[in-house]
Design a protein around this motif. Structure first.
Motif, mmCIF file in Angstrom:
data_model
loop_
_atom_site.group_PDB
_atom_site.id
_atom_site.type_symbol
_atom_site.label_atom_id
_atom_site.label_comp_id
_atom_site.label_asym_id
_atom_site.label_seq_id
_atom_site.Cartn_x
_atom_site.Cartn_y
_atom_site.Cartn_z
ATOM 1 N N VAL A 72 -2.404 1.283 -9.347
ATOM 2 C CA VAL A 72 -1.618 2.428 -8.855
ATOM 3 C C VAL A 72 -2.571 3.499 -8.329
ATOM 4 C CG1 VAL A 72 0.030 4.254 -9.505
ATOM 5 C CG2 VAL A 72 0.313 1.954 -10.414
ATOM 6 N N GLN A 75 -4.120 2.576 -4.894
ATOM 7 C CA GLN A 75 -3.198 2.778 -3.776
ATOM 8 C C GLN A 75 -2.993 4.264 -3.509
ATOM 9 O OE1 GLN A 75 -0.002 -0.526 -3.416
ATOM 10 N NE2 GLN A 75 -0.417 -0.398 -5.586
ATOM 11 N N GLU A 79 -3.751 6.073 0.036
ATOM 12 C CA GLU A 79 -2.688 6.748 0.783
ATOM 13 C C GLU A 79 -2.938 8.248 0.932
ATOM 14 O OE1 GLU A 79 0.886 5.489 -1.267
ATOM 15 O OE2 GLU A 79 0.694 3.439 -0.511
ATOM 16 N N ASP A 90 -1.233 -4.825 7.839
ATOM 17 C CA ASP A 90 -0.131 -5.763 8.043
ATOM 18 C C ASP A 90 0.657 -5.977 6.746
ATOM 19 O OD1 ASP A 90 0.365 -9.098 7.798
ATOM 20 O OD2 ASP A 90 1.229 -8.052 9.521
ATOM 21 N N PRO A 91 2.013 -5.876 6.810
ATOM 22 C CA PRO A 91 2.814 -6.013 5.585
ATOM 23 C C PRO A 91 2.632 -7.333 4.844
ATOM 24 C CG PRO A 91 4.144 -5.043 7.321
ATOM 25 C CD PRO A 91 2.850 -5.448 7.960
ATOM 26 N N PHE A 92 2.478 -8.445 5.580
ATOM 27 C CA PHE A 92 2.322 -9.730 4.887
ATOM 28 C C PHE A 92 0.972 -9.774 4.166
ATOM 29 C CE2 PHE A 92 3.579 -13.900 3.814
ATOM 30 C CZ PHE A 92 2.414 -14.661 3.775
ATOM 31 N N ARG A 94 -0.621 -7.239 3.065
ATOM 32 C CA ARG A 94 -0.500 -6.342 1.917
ATOM 33 C C ARG A 94 0.157 -7.083 0.751
ATOM 34 N NH1 ARG A 94 -0.636 -0.854 3.445
ATOM 35 N NH2 ARG A 94 1.144 -0.214 2.199
ATOM 36 N N ALA A 95 1.178 -7.870 1.054
ATOM 37 C CA ALA A 95 1.859 -8.643 0.010
ATOM 38 C C ALA A 95 0.903 -9.645 -0.621
ATOM 39 C CB ALA A 95 3.086 -9.359 0.578
ATOM 40 N N ARG A 98 -1.440 -7.744 -2.889
ATOM 41 C CA ARG A 98 -0.774 -7.334 -4.139
ATOM 42 C C ARG A 98 -0.551 -8.525 -5.068
ATOM 43 N NH1 ARG A 98 2.790 -3.448 -0.716
ATOM 44 N NH2 ARG A 98 1.761 -1.454 -1.140
ATOM 45 N N PHE A 99 -0.189 -9.656 -4.494
ATOM 46 C CA PHE A 99 0.047 -10.850 -5.317
ATOM 47 C C PHE A 99 -1.211 -11.235 -6.092
ATOM 48 C CE2 PHE A 99 1.992 -14.716 -6.681
ATOM 49 C CZ PHE A 99 0.942 -15.620 -6.776
ATOM 50 N N TRP A 100 -2.342 -11.310 -5.392
ATOM 51 C CA TRP A 100 -3.567 -11.750 -6.057
ATOM 52 C C TRP A 100 -4.122 -10.673 -6.995
ATOM 53 C CZ3 TRP A 100 -4.427 -16.626 -6.684
ATOM 54 C CH2 TRP A 100 -3.874 -17.533 -5.773
ATOM 55 N N HIS A 102 -2.076 -8.882 -8.847
ATOM 56 C CA HIS A 102 -1.222 -9.163 -9.992
ATOM 57 C C HIS A 102 -1.753 -10.385 -10.752
ATOM 58 C CE1 HIS A 102 2.375 -9.812 -12.414
ATOM 59 N NE2 HIS A 102 2.407 -11.046 -11.973
ATOM 60 N N ALA B 2 4.318 -3.784 12.424
ATOM 61 C CA ALA B 2 4.372 -5.238 12.600
ATOM 62 C C ALA B 2 5.721 -5.646 13.189
ATOM 63 C CB ALA B 2 4.174 -5.911 11.259
ATOM 64 N N TYR B 54 2.848 -19.723 -9.897
ATOM 65 C CA TYR B 54 3.786 -19.407 -10.978
ATOM 66 C C TYR B 54 4.974 -20.352 -11.070
ATOM 67 C CZ TYR B 54 1.320 -14.980 -11.682
ATOM 68 O OH TYR B 54 0.369 -14.025 -11.950
ATOM 69 N N ILE B 67 6.123 -15.496 -0.161
ATOM 70 C CA ILE B 67 5.660 -14.355 -0.965
ATOM 71 C C ILE B 67 6.349 -14.475 -2.313
ATOM 72 C CG2 ILE B 67 5.526 -11.838 -1.167
ATOM 73 C CD1 ILE B 67 6.166 -11.766 1.897
ATOM 74 N N ALA B 68 5.573 -14.416 -3.386
ATOM 75 C CA ALA B 68 6.131 -14.527 -4.727
ATOM 76 C C ALA B 68 5.876 -13.245 -5.524
ATOM 77 C CB ALA B 68 5.510 -15.716 -5.451
ATOM 78 N N VAL B 72 6.054 -7.502 -5.790
ATOM 79 C CA VAL B 72 5.306 -7.683 -4.542
ATOM 80 C C VAL B 72 6.305 -7.837 -3.387
ATOM 81 C CG1 VAL B 72 3.723 -9.236 -3.300
ATOM 82 C CG2 VAL B 72 3.323 -8.724 -5.708
ATOM 83 N N TYR B 76 6.972 -5.486 -0.056
ATOM 84 C CA TYR B 76 6.891 -6.103 1.272
ATOM 85 C C TYR B 76 8.141 -5.745 2.090
ATOM 86 C CZ TYR B 76 7.218 -9.526 4.998
ATOM 87 O OH TYR B 76 7.380 -10.118 6.233
ATOM 88 N N ASP B 79 7.980 -2.339 3.292
ATOM 89 C CA ASP B 79 6.976 -2.165 4.350
ATOM 90 C C ASP B 79 7.515 -2.605 5.717
ATOM 91 O OD1 ASP B 79 3.793 -3.006 2.661
ATOM 92 O OD2 ASP B 79 4.832 -1.097 2.985
ATOM 93 N N VAL B 80 8.325 -3.668 5.716
ATOM 94 C CA VAL B 80 8.762 -4.240 6.998
ATOM 95 C C VAL B 80 10.032 -3.573 7.530
ATOM 96 C CG1 VAL B 80 9.600 -6.341 8.150
ATOM 97 C CG2 VAL B 80 7.678 -6.461 6.562
ATOM 98 N N PRO B 91 2.354 10.463 -1.420
ATOM 99 C CA PRO B 91 1.539 9.528 -2.211
ATOM 100 C C PRO B 91 1.649 9.720 -3.723
ATOM 101 C CG PRO B 91 0.270 10.321 -0.344
ATOM 102 C CD PRO B 91 1.541 11.110 -0.349
ATOM 103 N N ARG B 98 5.611 3.673 -8.597
ATOM 104 C CA ARG B 98 4.892 2.425 -8.899
ATOM 105 C C ARG B 98 4.560 2.340 -10.383
ATOM 106 N NH1 ARG B 98 1.443 3.230 -3.638
ATOM 107 N NH2 ARG B 98 2.553 1.841 -2.209
#
Lengths: 244, 208
Positions: A72, A75, A79, A90-92, A94-95, A98-100, A102, B2, B54, B67-68, B72, B76, B79-80, B91, B98
């Protein structure tokens, strides 16, 4: 009370990988900050005030307000001070980042901590778990989302490098203290190369404590754990968590 | 900014609160998507290859890329598809959202799991822990995030925390019935109750 000369203050602990994450991010952003060392066992009144929920480091104080939980905080830093971004745009991407992140805190770090706090068959199982987790990261670096990159963030260190890198030094430390093989370069060549490049970065060298200090610290904690082998699992896990 | 994805597919399960979170967020944002219901006792090859780490739902597949992890996925989505926003602009406010979102996963989910899987004293302890942590969540949100106005934590419209808590409402009510115990206390956690009740009444949540 906040010092007038500094608007950013970090409460941390010298051997805590989550503290290193925040220190590294602040350095990468070129931000000056005041640092206050905290003792895990005896949190200061300031830490209890700024992190009443978890009572742990790191805690970032900015303009009289506090932010806690390292990912937290990272980020928030990204920001608030938007030059030299550490998150991808790019949003993907970023996802994926965040996944890795986690995964690192949810699976890899606890497995590494368990190697440190266990022995015999339990430790062997924990070592296998670490290898399974490293295999997943190796695969992503070699063939997956991070294929062909020097760092997870691309040509430069990004947020995932910071999260994974600040903590991965424990692998080498635990290998020596516990005499186990955790991160052999033949099994994990790409991860190994990434870690070596990460640790060569100037800002990283300025952040991570010397390996001798980490070894001495780890040996001390391990001795304490072994002599308290009949103690409750929660204190052992706390010590393991604090070092992983 | 994007490009918007062309094909969005959600692998989920009707009884999973995490899947409800993602499902609701997509609907709140007006996103067209295909839904695939998974049999959790007999997971499909597709799911296992999309989430090898997972092996769980929900998984959001965007133009073929998976995306899992619900939190997350929610970020996403935000964001999109920008409207309506689930996270605030500022922020510091974002950091607080968060933090409390993460708190739900760290401090509410584990006791729920223990309530479901243990008995006797262990279960009683888990129930007490859950109730105490709900109060911490309520007090924290009130102090750090909430400004009076609207049924939701986010105000008149649901934000990330409303999506998360609101999506847990049905599961919590069910657990209260099955376990025969009060877990959600209106007098101790009025804001959380109001946001959960308002959330399940939203057209996008109630609808098909």
């Amino acid at each position: 009370m906040d010092q007038p000369a500094f608007s950013v203050k970090l409460l941390g602990s010298w051997a805590d990988s989550h503290t290193h994450r925040v220190q590294l991010a602040l350095k990468l952003k070129g931000l000056e900050f005041e640092y206050q060392e905290e003792d895990f066992i005896n949190p200061s009144p300031a830490l209890l005030l700024h992190n009443p929920v978890y009572k742990k480091v790191p805690a970032l104080l900015h303009g009289g307000r506090s932010i806690v939980e390292s990912v937290v905080i990272l980020q928030y830093i990204d920001e608030t001070w938007t030059d030299n971004p550490i998150m991808p745009a790019d949003p993907f991407e970023r996802a994926v980042t965040r996944f890795w992140c986690h995964f690192t805190d949810d699976k890899l770090a606890p497995a590494v901590g368990l190697v440190f706090s266990s022995s015999g068959e339990g430790q062997k199982a924990a070592v296998d778990q670490v290898h399974e987790n490293l295999k997943l990261l190796e695969r992503e670096l070699k063939d997956g989302a991070f294929k062909g990159r020097r760092f997870f963030g691309g040509d430069k260190i990004g947020l995932l490098d910071i999260v994974l890198g600040c903590g991965s030094y424990w692998l080498a430390v635990f290998e020596e203290v516990m005499e186990v093989k955790l991160i052999d370069p033949e099994s994990f060549p790409v991860f190994h190369a990434w870690l070596r490049d990460f640790e060569e970065q100037q800002e990283v060298k300025e952040t991570i404590p010397a390996i001798d200090r980490l070894l001495e610290y780890a040996r001390g904690i391990r001795q304490m754990m072994l002599s308290l082998s009949n103690s409750s699992s929660s204190s052992i896990n706390n010590a393991a968590a604090s070092s992983g | 900014m994007a490009d918007q994805p062309k094909e969005v597919k959600l692998y989920g399960h009707g009884f999973s609160g995490y899947c409800t979170m993602v499902n609701s967020a997509l609907k709140l944002k007006g996103v067209a998507f295909e839904y695939v219901e998974e049999d959790l006792q007999n997971k499909s090859e597709a799911l296992l290859s999309l989430n090898p780490v997972y092996k769980k739902v929900p998984v959001l597949v965007v133009d073929g890329e998976p995306i899992a992890e619900s939190l997350v996925i929610l970020q996403y989505i935000d964001d999109v598809w920008k409207n309506p926003p689930l996270l605030p602009e500022d922020p510091y406010q974002r950091a607080k959202v968060r933090f409390w979102a993460d708190y739900v996963y760290q401090k509410l989910v584990p006791p729920v799991y223990r309530i479901r899987t243990s008995e006797g004293d262990a279960r009683k302890k888990a129930e007490e822990e859950f109730r105490a942590n709900m109060i911490t969540l309520e007090d924290g949100i009130r102090e750090e995030l909430w400004s009076a106005g609207g049924s939701f934590i986010n105000g008149e419209k649901p934000g990330l925390l409303d999506v998360i808590m609101g999506s847990c409402h049905t599961g919590l009510k069910y657990l209260e019935d099955v376990a025969g115990v009060k877990l959600v206390e209106k007098d101790r956690t009025p804001l959380l109750c109001s946001c959960m009740e308002a959330f399940v009444e939203l057209d996008v949540v109630k609808g098909p």
